[in-house]
Motif scaffolding. Structure first.
Motif, PDB file in Angstrom:
ATOM      1  N   TYR A 192       0.725  -1.166   0.124  1.00 31.50           N
ATOM      2  CA  TYR A 192       0.063  -0.065  -0.127  1.00 31.50           C
ATOM      3  C   TYR A 192       0.889   1.243  -0.079  1.00 31.50           C
ATOM      4  O   TYR A 192       0.257   2.281  -0.101  1.00 31.50           O
ATOM      5  CB  TYR A 192      -0.850  -0.017   1.225  1.00 31.50           C
ATOM      6  CG  TYR A 192      -0.523   0.061   2.642  1.00 31.50           C
ATOM      7  CD1 TYR A 192       0.004   1.221   3.028  1.00 31.50           C
ATOM      8  CD2 TYR A 192      -0.558  -1.094   3.376  1.00 31.50           C
ATOM      9  CE1 TYR A 192       0.605   1.190   4.359  1.00 31.50           C
ATOM     10  CE2 TYR A 192      -0.052  -1.057   4.582  1.00 31.50           C
ATOM     11  CZ  TYR A 192       0.403   0.157   5.121  1.00 31.50           C
ATOM     12  OH  TYR A 192       1.015   0.134   6.267  1.00 31.50           O
ATOM     13  N   LYS A 196      -0.048   5.312  -0.881  1.00 33.99           N
ATOM     14  CA  LYS A 196       0.368   6.447   0.053  1.00 33.99           C
ATOM     15  C   LYS A 196       1.272   7.351  -0.593  1.00 33.99           C
ATOM     16  O   LYS A 196       1.069   8.562  -0.324  1.00 33.99           O
ATOM     17  CB  LYS A 196       0.966   5.672   1.400  1.00 33.99           C
ATOM     18  CG  LYS A 196      -0.139   4.897   2.126  1.00 33.99           C
ATOM     19  CD  LYS A 196       0.122   4.918   3.577  1.00 33.99           C
ATOM     20  CE  LYS A 196      -0.817   4.199   4.388  1.00 33.99           C
ATOM     21  NZ  LYS A 196      -0.735   4.309   5.664  1.00 33.99           N
TER      22      LYS A 196
ATOM     23  N   HIS B 329      -3.992  10.339   5.583  1.00 30.82           N
ATOM     24  CA  HIS B 329      -2.711   9.329   5.324  1.00 30.82           C
ATOM     25  C   HIS B 329      -3.263   8.013   4.998  1.00 30.82           C
ATOM     26  O   HIS B 329      -2.208   6.993   4.652  1.00 30.82           O
ATOM     27  CB  HIS B 329      -1.812   9.376   6.338  1.00 30.82           C
ATOM     28  CG  HIS B 329      -0.983  10.596   6.526  1.00 30.82           C
ATOM     29  ND1 HIS B 329      -0.295  10.938   7.735  1.00 30.82           N
ATOM     30  CD2 HIS B 329      -0.573  11.452   5.602  1.00 30.82           C
ATOM     31  CE1 HIS B 329       0.440  12.080   7.308  1.00 30.82           C
ATOM     32  NE2 HIS B 329       0.175  12.191   6.145  1.00 30.82           N
ATOM     33  N   CYS B 330      -4.360   7.551   5.308  1.00 26.36           N
ATOM     34  CA  CYS B 330      -4.703   6.211   5.366  1.00 26.36           C
ATOM     35  C   CYS B 330      -4.745   5.327   4.083  1.00 26.36           C
ATOM     36  O   CYS B 330      -5.145   6.170   3.013  1.00 26.36           O
ATOM     37  CB  CYS B 330      -6.113   5.875   5.972  1.00 26.36           C
ATOM     38  SG  CYS B 330      -7.675   6.167   4.885  1.00 26.36           S
ATOM     39  N   ALA B 331      -4.673   4.192   4.126  1.00 27.04           N
ATOM     40  CA  ALA B 331      -4.583   3.452   2.919  1.00 27.04           C
ATOM     41  C   ALA B 331      -5.650   2.037   2.971  1.00 27.04           C
ATOM     42  O   ALA B 331      -5.895   1.332   2.221  1.00 27.04           O
ATOM     43  CB  ALA B 331      -3.474   2.789   2.103  1.00 27.04           C
ATOM     44  N   ASP B 351      -2.330   3.448  10.494  1.00 18.87           N
ATOM     45  CA  ASP B 351      -2.719   4.083   9.178  1.00 18.87           C
ATOM     46  C   ASP B 351      -2.776   5.380   9.174  1.00 18.87           C
ATOM     47  O   ASP B 351      -3.164   6.034   8.192  1.00 18.87           O
ATOM     48  CB  ASP B 351      -4.150   3.456   8.730  1.00 18.87           C
ATOM     49  CG  ASP B 351      -4.068   3.077   7.185  1.00 18.87           C
ATOM     50  OD1 ASP B 351      -2.965   3.280   6.724  1.00 18.87           O
ATOM     51  OD2 ASP B 351      -5.312   2.803   6.823  1.00 18.87           O
ATOM     52  N   THR B 353      -0.010   7.278   9.408  1.00 13.79           N
ATOM     53  CA  THR B 353       1.134   7.532   8.976  1.00 13.79           C
ATOM     54  C   THR B 353       1.486   7.206   7.476  1.00 13.79           C
ATOM     55  O   THR B 353       0.540   6.214   7.011  1.00 13.79           O
ATOM     56  CB  THR B 353       2.439   6.991   9.715  1.00 13.79           C
ATOM     57  OG1 THR B 353       3.185   6.023   9.082  1.00 13.79           O
ATOM     58  CG2 THR B 353       1.709   6.733  11.005  1.00 13.79           C
ATOM     59  N   ILE B 354       2.352   7.617   6.713  1.00 18.02           N
ATOM     60  CA  ILE B 354       2.873   6.999   5.460  1.00 18.02           C
ATOM     61  C   ILE B 354       3.646   5.905   5.611  1.00 18.02           C
ATOM     62  O   ILE B 354       4.121   5.325   4.569  1.00 18.02           O
ATOM     63  CB  ILE B 354       3.450   8.189   4.667  1.00 18.02           C
ATOM     64  CG1 ILE B 354       4.669   8.698   5.170  1.00 18.02           C
ATOM     65  CG2 ILE B 354       2.420   9.347   4.409  1.00 18.02           C
ATOM     66  CD1 ILE B 354       5.757   9.419   4.165  1.00 18.02           C
TER      67      ILE B 354
END
Ligand SMILES: Cc1ncc(COP(=O)(O)O)c(C=O)c1O
Ligand SMILES: Cc1ncc(COP(=O)(O)O)c(C=O)c1O
Lengths: 493, 493
Positions: A192, A196, B329-331, B351, B353-354
């Motif tokens: 992912y 991001k 930032h979430c994926a 989630d 953060t990157i």
């Protein structure tokens, strides 16, 4: 006391400090390492958040605490933490504890320096170069460039940024508005961090074209070709292809040689996310999985996963020996990168990153490598493959266990089908009910503390377990226990 | 041996591993800490890169080395590294060694987990929240959000990204092409990470408007106002103002209250880079320097600088309690952040953060805080201010020493004017010649190993020293030595 009197004496008791460190270290050895690696101890003494909060008394107060209380706190922190070095911890892509790597990490912390200039990190500036060069050699590159990053995600994001700069250097000053819409390509199975990264870099997740995979999870080069053409027809500029070596869930390896052909044809930057699978390059037996990686423009490789260096240790590597990385990231701060130093300032490498202070991540890998040699590390890699083979074979022999697919790498993906569901594959709620099995078993193992393994849904497949062994302290007996325990915990579901 | 036999036994010798760790730890205590903190030892045993390369024999080989050789290597690594805990190390914005913080770091490394989910880091997920909350409380926020980042640069870059998302959430999917040209504002004295961030995020360094500062290095709010209007007139959208609390070179504090007014008027996100100066919030005597910080939308604060937690420990803090950080930032990777776990999944914070894997940075700060209490940390901050005061007063008494300006914070910026240049202030090459003094003195102190302090040019000012004391083990005698030594090393220049 007047200020001046106070300042005449150190405000730090060195002797007490050393004693504390000595005592805490022994607690760490005993509670963390000795017990942590002992299969008769729990992997984790599980508590619900509320309860754990109470036990730990986390709040910070005005006054300090006694030495005894603080040592007790060290014990508690260790006690209620997960022992990732435990031989029955199979939950992440990292596990185990290498004593040399840990030593390297402890020395790093004690020295507490930052990797930006030679003057402040002479040993580590040189060492980082040597280690990165060795990794590049395994890829098949004689020259090149690189840097250690805080994790594979950031390594991947660096790759996107460098690829963008390579196409459109003016973007650094003018932003994306000055360049055409960019298109990145990666398989649906990618990590992912590519998404991001696209969001973070202002490229946007919609501009990540997802390439189809085959039934093993490998990118289909023909579909990559198609997507690139599609993007071009939509007036986007293809600038970045990410191929994955060792996908996170299935452990699939994208076919690099064919992908490199497509990239060459369209003149697009090829990045290989080998964060997980890169360490297979150490094995003469298995490195063929990454055939073609030498044709990449850049590679991300995390020794902190399979090689057990401890978090964090992630290399971002470039085939290009030009100054691309430096040019792309530099800001030329004169307070740090003075141009009138008395030594060769090309050793000040800190402006190659977007960081300022940067942790030293090379020593642990270097020391472990010195201790084991390339051949010793190879043996560990081969052992991990052998474990996966062993488990896959066992699974085939056991009723109720079912492989998601034959493992190509060391991700062992399988379902446990409890007796109540066996033979019901045809029923309409089968998948729904199967999906509830792994979470239920996981809850039970956590509460019991007997082991840890992860599960996830995947596409339209119901939750399955993904088991990974990288820890050389694991034995066949632990793996037999692993399968038995799943059966024990799940047979009544 | 057949595969199966090999797999029946662990491939890691636990006993030998523990012994190695024990021995290496004692070397580290003796060579790194005891000698490192001893003023009669060198700060660094300086070698030129070529020579050091030879001494260290860095290259990695096929086979491993003996235990004795490896321990010797630990000794060498320590020997040729800079002792940042040495009482005469004044080179960076960090120095000193806190035994409790180091203990926290060692335990962190031994436990080797990643901060993303509660299941894998139960203690640290809770602890991170408590520590961040305490930092926010010192800022004056009751609620809020936050996360530890790999350094202040990345904290600042997060701020820019969150501010962008706050204005234009569609940017995450569509990239900057879907939004108008963005304009960021920061003073000319800001840390270079703002520029790096603008480049990285696809905003472009040209879209960073540099605001003028007064003679002390503080941002001029009227000029900020002017620049915002200018940007608007150029059809850019102001989205981000960075104010600095404790600039890198001069230690200046931007006037937050007035800047907040400007931001409110123009509805622009206010970020405060308090990476360096944030720790002054612990001091009841000096926290007024940051008056108005509670009006910021976000703050970056590095306990790894003034508070001596060891690299890395940088908090990115948000006033907003909404889900902004998560949303930005979430994926939502299902393999990690499963939605059918048996515990309260709001504790899975990764989630935000990157990053994916993220080092645990809270334990060292937490343990040090428990050991010293808020009051103990306050004393350290006050001591650092007192040292700077003491040195500034001494400098005024000494011939040839000249303050660049009265220190407001703990950056002591000064020139040493050697006898040959005294009284020549009027001559045309004075500045040019003065600029050569600091590098020459620096070279001599490095080769002698007696101490370390940084220098830089600044605007049109010739090279001057920037000295910083954060280490509570330093005494007045060390500071007297510092000034004497500069005189000794520079008197013949
Ligand atoms: C294939 C792949 N790439 C990248 C990453 C990210 O690495 P890190 O956790 O160091 O950010 C992972 C993490 O699991 C991964 O599996
Ligand atoms: C004012 C300021 N902000 C940010 C930073 C960056 O912090 P880091 O080195 O943790 O990236 C620094 C570093 O010196 C700084 O002085």
């Amino acid at each position: 006391m007047a200020d001046n009197d106070v300042l005449s004496h150190p405000a730090l008791d060195k002797v007490a400090g050393e004693e504390f460190l000595q005592d805490a270290f022994q607690i760490m050895m005993e509670e963390g390492i000795r017990k942590g690696m002992d299969v008769s101890e729990k992997v984790c003494d599980w508590k619900e958040p509320e309860e754990l909060h109470q036990i730990l008394d986390l709040d910070l107060k005005d006054s300090g605490e006694s030495r005894e209380r603080l040592l007790e706190r060290c014990r508690e922190v260790i006690r209620y933490s997960v022992k990732t070095c435990h031989p029955r911890f199979f939950n992440q892509l990292f596990s185990g504890l290498d004593p040399h790597a840990l030593t390297g990490q402890l020395i790093t912390d004690m020295l507490n320096t930052s990797q930006y200039t030679y003057e402040i990190a002479p040993v580590f500036v040189l060492m980082e170069e040597v280690v990165l060069k060795q990794l590049r050699k395994l890829i098949g590159w004689e020259g090149g460039d690189g840097i250690f990053c805080p994790g594979g995600s950031i390594s991947n994001i660096y790759a996107m940024n460098v690829a963008r700069y390579h196409c459109f250097p003016e973007c650094k000053q003018k932003g994306n508005w000055a360049v055409p819409r960019l298109a990145a390509f990666t398989s649906v199975e990618c990590h992912y961090s590519i998404q991001k990264g696209a969001a973070f870099l202002g490229i946007g997740t919609d501009n990540v074209y997802l390439v189809a995979v085959d039934e093993k999870g490998k990118m289909i080069p023909a579909d990559l070709e198609k997507q690139i053409k599609q993007a071009k027809s939509e007036r986007a500029v293809p600038f970045f292809v990410n191929a994955t070596c060792g996908t996170t869930v299935l452990g699939a390896f994208d076919p690099l040689a064919e992908i490199a052909e497509v990239c060459a044809r369209h003149k697009v930057w090829l990045h290989v996310d080998a964060a997980w699978g890169g360490s297979a390059l150490l094995s003469r037996k298995h490195r063929h999985l990454l055939d073609g990686i030498n044709r990449a423009d850049s590679v991300a490789w995390n020794p902190h996963k399979m090689l057990m260096t401890g978090l964090q240790c992630s290399a971002f590597l470039l085939q290009h020996s030009s100054d691309l990385l430096q040019k792309c990231h530099c800001a030329k701060a004169t307070y740090l990168f003075q141009t009138d130093k008395f030594y060769d300032m090309s050793y000040d490498r800190g402006d190659k990153t977007i960081q300022c202070g940067r942790k030293v991540d090379c020593l642990k890998l270097w020391l472990m490598w010195k201790a084991n040699g390339t051949r010793g590390l190879e043996q560990r890699v081969d052992r991990a493959f052998a474990f996966t083979r062993y488990l896959a074979d066992e699974i085939k022999k056991r009723e109720g266990f079912q492989l998601v697919q034959e493992p190509e790498f060391i991700n062992l993906c399988f379902w446990f089908v409890p007796p109540s569901l066996r033979g019901k594959e045809g029923s309409t709620d089968y998948s729904h009910r199967l999906g509830k099995v792994a979470p239920a078993i996981k809850e039970r193992m956590m509460k019991k503390g007997s082991m840890m393994v992860s599960y996830q849904p995947h596409g339209n497949r119901a939750n399955f377990f993904r088991q990974v062994v990288t820890n050389p302290a694991v034995t066949k007996a632990d793996l037999d226990f692993f399968l038995d325990e799943i059966e024990r915990l799940g047979k009544d579901l």
